[in-house]
Structure formats: structure tokens, C-alpha cells
Design a protein around this motif. Sequence first.
Motif, PDB file in Angstrom:
ATOM      1  N   TYR A   9      41.476  38.426  31.068  1.00 32.41           N
ATOM      2  CA  TYR A   9      40.631  39.339  30.299  1.00 32.41           C
ATOM      3  C   TYR A   9      39.566  39.990  31.185  1.00 32.41           C
ATOM      4  CZ  TYR A   9      36.976  40.912  27.156  1.00 32.41           C
ATOM      5  OH  TYR A   9      36.016  41.661  26.536  1.00 32.41           O
ATOM      6  N   PHE A  10      38.888  39.180  31.987  1.00 33.32           N
ATOM      7  CA  PHE A  10      37.850  39.737  32.859  1.00 33.32           C
ATOM      8  C   PHE A  10      38.442  40.633  33.947  1.00 33.32           C
ATOM      9  CE2 PHE A  10      35.258  36.306  31.037  1.00 33.32           C
ATOM     10  CZ  PHE A  10      34.189  37.083  30.622  1.00 33.32           C
ATOM     11  N   LEU A  11      39.659  40.334  34.402  1.00 32.16           N
ATOM     12  CA  LEU A  11      40.325  41.219  35.362  1.00 32.16           C
ATOM     13  C   LEU A  11      40.616  42.570  34.716  1.00 32.16           C
ATOM     14  CD1 LEU A  11      41.625  41.626  38.155  1.00 32.16           C
ATOM     15  CD2 LEU A  11      43.752  40.773  37.146  1.00 32.16           C
ATOM     16  N   LEU A  12      41.066  42.565  33.479  1.00 31.12           N
ATOM     17  CA  LEU A  12      41.302  43.826  32.772  1.00 31.12           C
ATOM     18  C   LEU A  12      40.001  44.593  32.576  1.00 31.12           C
ATOM     19  CD1 LEU A  12      43.932  42.726  30.113  1.00 31.12           C
ATOM     20  CD2 LEU A  12      44.308  44.092  32.172  1.00 31.12           C
ATOM     21  N   CYS A  13      38.909  43.903  32.305  1.00 28.37           N
ATOM     22  CA  CYS A  13      37.594  44.567  32.191  1.00 28.37           C
ATOM     23  C   CYS A  13      37.194  45.208  33.511  1.00 28.37           C
ATOM     24  CB  CYS A  13      36.533  43.567  31.744  1.00 28.37           C
ATOM     25  SG  CYS A  13      36.681  43.061  30.030  1.00 28.37           S
ATOM     26  N   VAL A  14      37.478  44.529  34.607  1.00 25.27           N
ATOM     27  CA  VAL A  14      37.173  45.087  35.928  1.00 25.27           C
ATOM     28  C   VAL A  14      37.995  46.342  36.165  1.00 25.27           C
ATOM     29  CG1 VAL A  14      37.446  44.688  38.410  1.00 25.27           C
ATOM     30  CG2 VAL A  14      36.397  42.947  36.989  1.00 25.27           C
ATOM     31  N   ILE A  15      39.274  46.293  35.832  1.00 20.80           N
ATOM     32  CA  ILE A  15      40.145  47.460  36.039  1.00 20.80           C
ATOM     33  C   ILE A  15      39.664  48.641  35.204  1.00 20.80           C
ATOM     34  CG2 ILE A  15      42.489  48.327  35.673  1.00 20.80           C
ATOM     35  CD1 ILE A  15      43.460  45.491  36.436  1.00 20.80           C
ATOM     36  N   VAL A  16      39.279  48.399  33.956  1.00 22.28           N
ATOM     37  CA  VAL A  16      38.780  49.480  33.095  1.00 22.28           C
ATOM     38  C   VAL A  16      37.464  50.034  33.638  1.00 22.28           C
ATOM     39  CG1 VAL A  16      37.836  49.975  30.804  1.00 22.28           C
ATOM     40  CG2 VAL A  16      39.982  48.723  31.036  1.00 22.28           C
ATOM     41  N   SER A  17      36.609  49.170  34.169  1.00 23.75           N
ATOM     42  CA  SER A  17      35.313  49.651  34.667  1.00 23.75           C
ATOM     43  C   SER A  17      35.443  50.462  35.955  1.00 23.75           C
ATOM     44  CB  SER A  17      34.366  48.476  34.891  1.00 23.75           C
ATOM     45  OG  SER A  17      34.755  47.735  36.024  1.00 23.75           O
ATOM     46  N   LEU A  18      36.597  50.419  36.603  1.00 24.99           N
ATOM     47  CA  LEU A  18      36.799  51.214  37.823  1.00 24.99           C
ATOM     48  C   LEU A  18      36.981  52.699  37.522  1.00 24.99           C
ATOM     49  CD1 LEU A  18      39.107  48.836  39.881  1.00 24.99           C
ATOM     50  CD2 LEU A  18      36.688  49.299  40.241  1.00 24.99           C
TER      51      LEU A  18
END
Length: 128
Positions: A63-72
Motif C-alpha cells: 500500500y505504501f509503495l503504491l502511495c509513493v508511486i502515485v506521489s511521483l
Amino acid sequence: MQKCQGKLCQKKDEEGGHKPYHWFVNRENPGYCGNYISTTRYTILTFLPLNLLEQFRRLSNVYFLLCVIVSLFPGVSPISPATTIMPLVFVLAVGALKDGIEDLARWRADKRAKDQLHQVGKEGKLRE
């Protein structure tokens, strides 16, 4: 005596995962198993990939990896990517450090067990 197939034997650990046991063929008596067992999970080369694979099996880390990808993507997220990357990196680093310390302790226990002298019955006499 049990014949050795030269395979990697596995046994389930308490968490339900597999704990590898490496069996090496006895060179003095080919065709039979030696007595070397390794309970460590990692080697120096496999630590990072296997540890990351284990870390990302947890749904929260994915989940946090997906949040990182979206924040890029600059137009999608109003916050800086660094504010989402740093907590994920911190959690992964702490998990890797914990797993590394545990594996080092297993390696040391294996080394202590391997270095102990044992008596073997051979030709009706006990030898070390």
C-alpha cells in the motif's frame, strides 16, 4: 542410512513459511548425506532481493509503495514525494536490519553447533 539426493530439503517454521535446510553430499562416503545443516535464510548475495520480497508480501508495505508511486506524478498528488518515500524506506530498513540480525544469530548458532566435538561409534569404539 538414508541416501542423499543432493536436494534442498525444507521444513515449515513457526510462522508457516519454509525454513531451508541445505544438505551437502558427504565426500568421504559418496551417496550418503553429510551432517552439515544450515538454518540461515540468506547469503550475502541473496539478502537484499529475498528480504525485499518478504517485506513486500505484507499488504501494508505494498500500500505504501503504491502511495509513493502515485506521489511521483506531480499533477496527481499535492504532497512532495519525499514525504511518502521516507516512511517506507524507514520501515523497510528497520525490517531488513531485524532480519539481518536474526540471520546472523542463526549463522553463529550453526557455527557453534558445527564446531562442537561429538563422539562417534566406529568399529565398536567411541571416537571424537
